[in-house]
Structures are given as structure tokens and as C-alpha cells.
Design a protein around this motif. Structure first.
Motif, PDB file in Angstrom:
ATOM      1  N   ALA A   3     107.760  38.561  48.486  1.00  0.00           N
ATOM      2  CA  ALA A   3     107.348  39.946  47.855  1.00  0.00           C
ATOM      3  C   ALA A   3     105.965  40.103  47.605  1.00  0.00           C
ATOM      4  CB  ALA A   3     108.356  40.682  46.988  1.00  0.00           C
ATOM      5  N   THR A   4     105.484  39.195  46.643  1.00  0.00           N
ATOM      6  CA  THR A   4     104.141  39.133  46.072  1.00  0.00           C
ATOM      7  C   THR A   4     103.031  38.861  47.353  1.00  0.00           C
ATOM      8  OG1 THR A   4     104.900  38.724  43.868  1.00  0.00           O
ATOM      9  CG2 THR A   4     102.669  38.510  44.187  1.00  0.00           C
ATOM     10  N   THR A   5     103.551  37.936  48.015  1.00  0.00           N
ATOM     11  CA  THR A   5     102.643  37.648  49.010  1.00  0.00           C
ATOM     12  C   THR A   5     102.391  38.691  50.014  1.00  0.00           C
ATOM     13  OG1 THR A   5     103.361  35.238  49.097  1.00  0.00           O
ATOM     14  CG2 THR A   5     102.272  36.163  50.973  1.00  0.00           C
TER      15      THR A   5
ATOM     16  N   THR B 174      94.050  41.964  42.988  1.00  0.00           N
ATOM     17  CA  THR B 174      94.733  41.285  44.155  1.00  0.00           C
ATOM     18  C   THR B 174      96.004  42.161  44.319  1.00  0.00           C
ATOM     19  OG1 THR B 174      94.252  39.200  43.310  1.00  0.00           O
ATOM     20  CG2 THR B 174      95.492  39.153  45.083  1.00  0.00           C
ATOM     21  N   ALA B 175      96.719  42.681  43.443  1.00  0.00           N
ATOM     22  CA  ALA B 175      97.952  43.152  43.747  1.00  0.00           C
ATOM     23  C   ALA B 175      97.793  44.778  43.623  1.00  0.00           C
ATOM     24  CB  ALA B 175      99.012  42.915  42.579  1.00  0.00           C
ATOM     25  N   ALA B 176      96.982  45.482  43.190  1.00  0.00           N
ATOM     26  CA  ALA B 176      96.685  46.846  43.298  1.00  0.00           C
ATOM     27  C   ALA B 176      97.160  47.638  44.529  1.00  0.00           C
ATOM     28  CB  ALA B 176      95.369  47.329  42.691  1.00  0.00           C
TER      29      ALA B 176
ATOM     30  N   LEU C  88      88.948  38.306  41.999  1.00  0.00           N
ATOM     31  CA  LEU C  88      89.329  37.299  43.223  1.00  0.00           C
ATOM     32  C   LEU C  88      90.571  38.104  43.861  1.00  0.00           C
ATOM     33  CD1 LEU C  88      88.832  34.081  41.123  1.00  0.00           C
ATOM     34  CD2 LEU C  88      87.325  35.343  42.288  1.00  0.00           C
ATOM     35  N   LEU C  89      90.904  37.271  44.884  1.00  0.00           N
ATOM     36  CA  LEU C  89      91.955  37.758  45.696  1.00  0.00           C
ATOM     37  C   LEU C  89      92.909  36.849  46.203  1.00  0.00           C
ATOM     38  CD1 LEU C  89      89.775  40.482  47.719  1.00  0.00           C
ATOM     39  CD2 LEU C  89      91.323  41.049  45.791  1.00  0.00           C
ATOM     40  N   PRO C  90      93.396  35.866  45.293  1.00  0.00           N
ATOM     41  CA  PRO C  90      94.090  34.813  45.582  1.00  0.00           C
ATOM     42  C   PRO C  90      95.445  35.299  46.386  1.00  0.00           C
ATOM     43  CG  PRO C  90      94.557  35.386  43.238  1.00  0.00           C
ATOM     44  CD  PRO C  90      93.456  36.407  43.799  1.00  0.00           C
ATOM     45  N   LEU C  91      95.493  34.817  47.661  1.00  0.00           N
ATOM     46  CA  LEU C  91      96.823  34.922  48.498  1.00  0.00           C
ATOM     47  C   LEU C  91      97.951  34.145  48.214  1.00  0.00           C
ATOM     48  CD1 LEU C  91      95.072  35.818  51.975  1.00  0.00           C
ATOM     49  CD2 LEU C  91      96.334  37.463  50.457  1.00  0.00           C
TER      50      LEU C  91
END
Length: 834
Positions: free
Chosen positions: A59-61, A369-371, A50-53
Motif C-alpha cells: 500500500a505504501t509503495t 513522499t506520502a502526501a 526526498l521522495l524515497p520509493l
């Protein structure tokens, strides 16, 4: 196999592969990636993709948004389809409080350029009729979101990396790291198959690398031990189940129905998406245990844990409620694997504490998501010296080495997992592992109604509530609007403006810098003039890129001895940077000694028009009536005084903008001093004051806060602080700061906002419908009787009187830029004599 490289990335999951790719794309040659098993064999292989925005962190967004956009480009570059299904992400709400959360979150999305839409229950039902919407309030929908195949996207990044010259070596394990002064020697062992297990073989090599990045996922504790550091990256069990095909879903799709978005029922604590005619359910239930606290067993490879269906029964039943057609569908498959967490849910990305050219990328609970974004921004840090966004909130040093333990990390990570879908109030304080670090006056403050926050592990009063409040009061006081604490904070702020307040600031970070090289070093390290002996200055240490790395109040105790005070939340972060900079310059400037004295000194800040009267009652001096006068104790000076029997290093400064002093005292005398000041303040109307009221008051004075207005994405000149920058001298980061110019500018705004809410400091700013900036702080002004905030706008708009609008709860509210320091702009109150 090469044995000398520019950068060595340890770990072949999605994160490590992305880092290797982006280092090569940024221009570095000789990049190598090591994987102890096969690519994706860690948590990547069993991730749901999943790719939760949705994220409250600025920063994480940005990191997540970059990933989503980047993954769409991989097929054109590599020819490999990463399996990205752009179906959208529907985050549903059963309560108004949940909708308030989404509206607060949406302000962060807006400032980062993440598109979103609001949907009513009727709109949801019309578009996706299988969803039961009868008990929903509404939803927020991300049309650009969806899901991806974790293995496919990793392999696509790996191919892209190879195309750019990255060497990827599988079945090699990093077994030791040794710093040789200008590079790392990494001992690597060839892994071999034995009885179904992967074990070290006899072949070993040493790889010399100028830079090393660890992205070791579930093996983070083993990595930490080899590096001699601590990091709170410990996995927690995460279960998800796959159902058999749902006949109703199959029929719906057969008749032309569009694929469901990733469904998230946050109040039910789960996500659901389609999977080959059935459903994948991923719950975030209570009591999921931490695993591998002391390392991953050699026998654990791409393995899973037994499923615990009883633990997720509540979430499973709520899926049936939301998707009634799933009730008769059988289970096809199940997964229960380790997903790494940190206590706050954000990964550890950046320089390792105390080490040179060692970079961490660990603790990813949303690794797919963060990679992409992590690789991009970490490569900027490594190649360019700084990222274009402020990465401090992800810095590994936000958890101090002196107090971080395995037990703390494991219990907090379990709590973090459980809180994935619990309401994320901006004023939330989580309870696990607390209290841990407390000052001597903690019990006294608690007895007087203190409701505490946690800063760098320290307990610090946020506000003082009712004396008869139950233990659950602070939890019940939270809100996305004005919480139950608001009236208490207002009374505290008014006390500071009208009488006096006593604030516990013991959590401040404190360092002593001394020695023959101290003066030259600090003159180079910071951008302002150094103070004279007995005086203080506010100053900043800059990054290589000329942005703000740390804010210091510097007290000069002697010609070559200084007392540095910085933000309490950033103790290890500040100390590490300070020590490394001093070590770099010791050969040039001479011997420099640095001592972290944070836990040796307690701090009370007393402020308000009556503060001098209160101190006059307890000060021991030959002439008490003049001891605190402007003549003997001027503003921005420091003196050693005695309050009763307590020796105090008193600094005449106040973060609230009132007449006041910081009283730095031996920590072992804190309870004595607390009792003394409390008794002396009774007849003067002094109140105990918490951090929330102080935060409001400092905005009335336009005092910038590190981590808000001050950070690694803006220079001191952009923060509109030229009075604290001495351009006549040379200092670290000066040329880069000047070259950047002023891209945006910090301002203070007064807001005609809603009657029941104030900004939180993450809202977008508009002029005539155009987004022109964002808030970085927010709150309420007791001096002006309305909401207040600070933030950044385009430089040409940073003029007093400029009209703006602020987005709050999906409405635009009128605001105007006020003068700098709108309360007491001439500093007459803070300089008051007596």
C-alpha cells in the motif's frame, strides 16, 4: 468565513493540503482547510524533500509512487514549479545481505510498477567518480526518483485546491470537536502574534462539517486528546546538515558531470544529496529522542532543536569515507527538527476509532513522499467508500485503544527511527517495549525455546528454537533467504502432519454478539449462511464496495448468541467495524449486545493425526472413547467439554488442515491446561508449534489469510471462495460485489525455487515474460518438499496446471498453479473418525 462545510481538513502541511486538493478534485464542494499558523509551518518547512520509493509495504509503495507521478503534473495545472529535481535515487549496499534486501524489496516495486535498475560498483564509479565504491557490493537505482522543495510543492497543491474551490484559512486553530449525530461542530479560535509566540485570541467560531480530517502533524497528541482517542503519532528528532560548497563537486559539475542522485548508504545509516555545490547529509542515528509526547508547547512554531553533532559523528565520518572530497568542507547550516513517527513507520490513515466521519492522516515520517498519494487514496475512501488499494495496513485501529500508551508509542517510535536503515528482514521482530501483553503460558513457552512475534501487542510464538539459545538467537536467525529458524519451523510442520502439534492461538480476536437483533444483524452483516446452534461457519463481512473487510469464524452458541473469532492482528479494527455496523442497524433489527472477550479466553489449537488420541487421555466424559468421534463431535461443530479440571469450548476446526480442535479456555486456567496437554502429548510425539509453521501448513490447504489473500482490494469471489457466499440472501456489500465481477483470482502455486530461499508473498508472477499477477503469501511445503505460495492472477490463467514464473532474487523460477487445497483436497484427513 464559511461556518458550514462538507469537509474540514485540520492541518496545512503537505499532507493536509493534498487531502483538501484531492477531495475537491474528487468532486466534493465546500471543502475547507484550517491551519493554525502558516502553510508549511510544521515539519514540512524543514523536511529535506526526498521522495524515497523504497518500501516493503504494498500500500505504501502505491502511495509513494502516486506522489512522484502527481507532483510532476502540478506545474502544468497551477503554473507553480514545485522544484522537482528528477535525479534518481541510488541505494548502495556494502554487504550481500543488503543486496538480498534490495532484491526482496524489488519484488514489491515490480508489482506496483516502480521502475528500478541494478548497478555494479564499477558502473557507479564510472558515472559518479566522486563516490568511493571500493567496499560496495552494488546498488539499486530508481531513475524516476529525486527530491522536491517541500514548501513549493505544498503551495502548488494549495493553489490547485483553491482553483477547485477549496477555502484555506490560516491562523485558525481547532480547539474542540463535538459530534452532533450527523455532523461535527468544530470550535475554532483565531490565533494572534504575541511576543513572537502564536497564542489563542478572543475570536471564536464554530464550523459545522459533515466530515473532518485531521492532519495535525506534530500536534497529533493534542488532537487525540480532544477526540478522546489514542494514537501513537509522536515526533522524533531528525537532524540533517548542509555543507559549504565542495570544490571537487563544483569542478565536477563545471566540467559537465551530471547531478548526483540522492545517495543512500543504508549500511552507514544516511542519505546525501547535492545542495548548491555542497552536500546535505541526513543521518538516522541511534538514540534520537522522541519529543512532544504530551503536546507541542505554544512557544514552538517553525522552530528547531539544538544540533547534537556528537550523536551523528559516526554517520558524518562515514559520509567522508563515501565522498572523500567532503572531508575538508565546512558546515554551512544545520537542522534538527521534529518528524512524526509511528511504531511501524507507516502513517495512520483512515477512520478514527469509535468516531463517525472523523478521518485521521497522522504520523507521517516521510510526509512529503506520502502526501500526494495519501490525499488521493484517502479521498477515495471518503468519497467512494473504499480505496482502490487495500489501506488496512495504514488503518489507525491497528494499535488497540485498550493497550496503546504514550510510553509505548514514544519508545517504539524512537526504535522505528533508528531502524530506518537497519536491514528490514521480512521475518524481523523488533525488541523495544516487549514483552507487553502475554498469556499465562508465556514463561513456560519461553523456557521451551519459544522465539516470539508480536501481534496486536500480544507475544505469540513464531517457532521454538534451541533451549540453550542466547537472547540474541532470534536476531541472528533472521535472513532474506531461509533463516536460522527455518529448520525448526520445518520440524514443527512435519510434526503436525505426522503426529501432533500444539499452537498458542490466544491472540485471536473474540467477540460475543447476542440479543434479540443478533441473528438478523449477523445475517445481513456477513455473506454466508449462519450456522445452526452448536455448529460453526466461516464467513466474511464486506465493505460498502463489496470487498472483504473481515473474516470470521462464527460459532452459534444459542438462537440469539454467537461467538465470533477473527484475526489476532486486527482486534480493534474488527471490533470498531462490528460495533459501528450494529449501531447502524439496531433500530431495524432490535437490541444487539457486543462484547470483546479476547482477553477472557485463551486458545490452544491442537492438530495432527494423533490429536484425538492426546485429547482422549485427558477428556472427562461418561464415554471418553467416543466423546471426540465424528458421531458425537463432527467436523465444523462446537461442544463444551472438560479437559481434566479445565472447562473448554472446543471447536472442531484446524487452520493447518489436519484433524484437530481449537480449545478455547478461561484465560486464568491456561497454565494448567498447557501442562496437562504437554504431558499427555509426550508419548504421541507432540511438538510445540509456532506461527511460521502454521503459515506454511495453511497454504498447503489453500486457506486464505486476512491481510494477505483477503483484504479490501478483492471480493470473496475473487478470493475464489464462492462456497462461503450465499447469493440467495441479501447482505451488506452484495450488489457491489456482484457488480465488480472477478477482476483477478486467487490461486495456490508450487514453485521450483532456489535451494536456499522461499517466497515471502510479495513476488511478481509472469507468463512468457508478461507480468500477470503477484503472490500474497509464500513459504515452504513439507507435504510437497518445495516452495509454495498463494496469490492473484488474471482470471483466465487461474486453472490447475497453468505454468508461471516467480521473480525471486532477480531471477525467474518455474511454478505451476495447483488445485485448491493441494494437501488433502477432499478433506478426508480433517474429517478422520476415531
Amino acid at each position: 468565513m464559511k461556518t458550514q462545510v462538507k469537509a474540514l481538513v485540520v492541518g496545512g502541511g503537505a499532507v493536509g493540503t493534498s487531502i483538501a486538493y484531492h477531495l475537491a478534485r474528487a468532486g466534493w464542494q465546500d471543502v475547507m482547510l484550517l491551519e493554525r499558523d502558516e502553510l508549511t509551518s510544521g515539519s514540512t518547512w524543514h523536511a529535506a524533500g526526498l521522495l524515497p520509493l523504497f518500501n516493503m509495504s504494498y500500500a505504501t509503495t502505491h502511495i509513494h509512487q502516486y506522489s512522484v507521478e502527481f507532483y510532476k503534473t502540478l506545474e502544468a495545472e497551477t503554473g507553480l514549479n514545485a522544484g522537482f529535481s528528477i535525479v534518481g535515487n541510488l541505494r548502495m549496499a556494502q554487504t550481500q545481505a543488503r543486496m538480498d534486501e534490495y532484491m526482496v524489496y524489488a519484488t514489491t516495486a515490480e508489482t506496483c510498477g516502480v521502475p528500478y535498475e541494478w548497478m555494479t560498483p564499477a558502473q557507479i564509479k564510472e558515472r559518479w567518480p566522486l563516490v568511493n565504491t571500493e567496499d560496495l557490493k552494488g546498488a539499486i537505482y530508481h531513475p524516476t526518483d529525486g527530491y522536491i522543495n517541500p514548501a513549493d510543492v505544498t503551495m502548488a497543491m494549495a493553489k490547485g485546491a483553491r482553483q477547485r474551490g477549496v477555502m484555506i484559512e490560516r491562523k485558525w486553530q481547532a480547539d474542540g470537536f463535538e459530534w452532533k449525530g450527523d455532523h461535527w461542530d468544530v470550535t475554532c479560535t483565531k490565533m494572534v502574534e504575541k511576543g513572537g509566540n502564536l497564542v489563542p485570541g478572543d475570536e471564536q467560531i464554530v464550523i459545522s462539517a459533515e466530515h473532518v480530517v485531521t492532519a495535525s502533524g506534530n500536534h497529533a497528541q493534542r488532537t487525540a486528546k480532544m477526540l478522546g482517542i489514542k494514537m501513537p503519532a509522536i515526533p522524533v528528532e531528525h537532524q540533517f546538515i548542509v555543507t559549504e560548497p565542495d570544490p571537487a563537486l563544483v569542478e565536477y559539475r563545471k566540467n559537465g558531470g551530471e547531478e548526483h542522485p540522492v545517495l543512500r548508504d543504508a549500511d552507514a545509516k544516511w542519505y546525501v544529496r547535492e545542495e548548491r555545490g555542497g552536500w546535505i547529509l541526513g543521518p538516522y542515528e541511534r538514540n534520537a529522542p522522541a519529543r512532544f509526547e504530551y503536546g507541542v508547547p505554544d512557544s514552538f512554531r517553525a522552530d528547531l532543536f539544538p544540533l547534537d553533532l556528537e550523536r551523528i559523528e559516526e554517520e558524518y565520518m562515514s559520509m567522508i569515507h563515501r565522498l572523500p572530497s567532503s572531508e575538508t568542507v565546512g558546515l554551512k547550516d544545520d537542522f534538527n527538527g521534529p518528524i512524526c513517527y509511528t511504531p511501524d513507520g507507516n502513517p495512520l490513515v483512515g477512520p478514527a476509532p469509535g468516531l463517525r466521519n472523523m478521518w485521521l492522516a497522522e504520523g507521517f515520517s516521510f510526509g512529503i513522499t506520502a502526501a500526494g498519494g495519501t490525499g488521493y487514496y484517502l479521498a477515495q475512501m471518503m468519497v467512494d467508500g473504499e480505496a482502490e488499494i487495500d489501506m488496512a495496513s495504514l488503518d489507525p485501529k491497528r494499535y488497540g485503544q485498550e493497550w496503546m500508551t504514550t510510553e509505548y508509542a514514544a519508545r517504539k517510535n524512537e526504535e522505528c527511527y533508528e531502524h530506518v536503515y537497519i536491514l528490514h528482514h521480512p521475518d524481523e521482530e523488533r525488541e523495544a517495549c516487549r514483552p507487553l501483553r502475554t498469556g499465562p503460558a508465556y514463561d513456560r513457552q519461553k523456557a521451551r525455546g519459544a522465539q516470539f512475534g508480536c501481534v496486536n501487542g500480544f507475544e505469540r510464538p513464531n517457532y521454538f528454537g534451541p533451549l540453550d539459545a542466547p537472547d540474541s538467537f532470534d536476531h541472528n536467525a533472521r535472513s532474506f533467504r531461509r533463516g536460522g529458524w527455518w529448520d525448526y519451523a520445518r520440524a514443527e510442520a512435519e510434526a503436525v502432519r505426522n503426529a501432533a502439534g500444539l499452537i498458542d492461538a490466544t491472540a485471536f480476536t473474540k467477540h460475543v454478539v447476542k440479543g434479540p437483533g443478533a441473528t438478523q444483524f449477523l445475517d445481513w452483516f456477513t455473506c454466508n449462511k449462519l450456522p445452526r446452534v452448536g455448529r460453526i461457519n466461516l464467513t466474511y463481512a464486506l465493505t460498502d464496495a463489496g470487498t472483504t473487510r473481515t473474516e470470521y469464524t462464527i460459532v452459534r452458541l444459542a438462537e440469539d448468541e454467537y461467538y465470533l473469532v477473527s484475526a489476532g492482528a486486527w482486534g480493534a479494527y474488527d471490533g470498531d467495524y462490528l460495533r459501528k455496523a450494529a449501531a447502524d442497524k439496531a433500530g431495524e433489527f432490535g437490541y444487539i449486545e457486543i462484547q470483546d472477550v479476547t482477553t477472557q479466553w485463551g486458545v490452544f489449537a491442537i492438530a495432527g493425526p494423533k490429536s484425538r488420541d492426546i485429547l482422549n487421555e485427558v477428556i472427562k466424559d461418561a464415554d471418553p472413547s467416543t466423546a471426540l468421534s465424528n458421531k458425537r463431535f463432527p467436523w465444523l461443530s462446537c461442544r463444551e467439554i472438560e479437559l481434566g479440571m479445565c472447562p473448554v469450548r472446543a471447536i472442531r476446526v484446524a487452520y493447518t488442515g489436519e484433524l484437530g480442535w481449537e480449545l478455547h479456555h478461561p484465560i486464568e486456567m491456561q497454565t494448567y491446561l498447557f501442562d496437562l496437554l504437554e504431558k499427555a502429548g509426550e508419548k504421541h510425539g507432540m511438538k510445540l508449534v509456532g506461527a511460521r509453521a502454521q503459515n506454511w501448513l495453511r497454504q498447503e490447504k489453500s486457506y486464505r489469510a486476512f491481510g494477505n489473500e483477503l483484504g479490501r482490494d478483492a471480493t470473496p469471489l475473487e478470493a475464489d471462495l464462492p462456497r462461503f457466499v450465499d447469493l440467495e440472501k441479501d447482505f451488506h456489500g452484495k450488489d457491489a460485489m456482484v457488480a465488480k465481477g472477478v477482476r483477478s483470482k486467487c490461486v495456490t502455486v508450487l514453485i521450483d525455487g532456489p535451494a536456499d530461499a522461499d517466497p515471502w508473498g510479495r513476488e511478481a508472477l509472469y507468463v512468457n515474460g508478461e507480468k500477470v499477477g503477484r503472490l500474497t503469501s509464500g513459504g515452504f511445503s513439507v507435504a510437497f518438499g518445495q516452495s509454495i505460495g498463494m496469490g492473484y492472477v488474471k482470471p483466465e490463467l487461474a486453472v490447475e496446471g497453468q505454468k508461471l514464473q516467480v521473480r525471486m532474487f532477480d531471477k525467474l523460477w518455474d511454478a505451476r498453479i495447483t488445485c485448491d487445497s493441494p494437501y488433502d483436497p477432499k478433506n478426508e484427513v480433517i474429517r478422520k473418525d476415531g
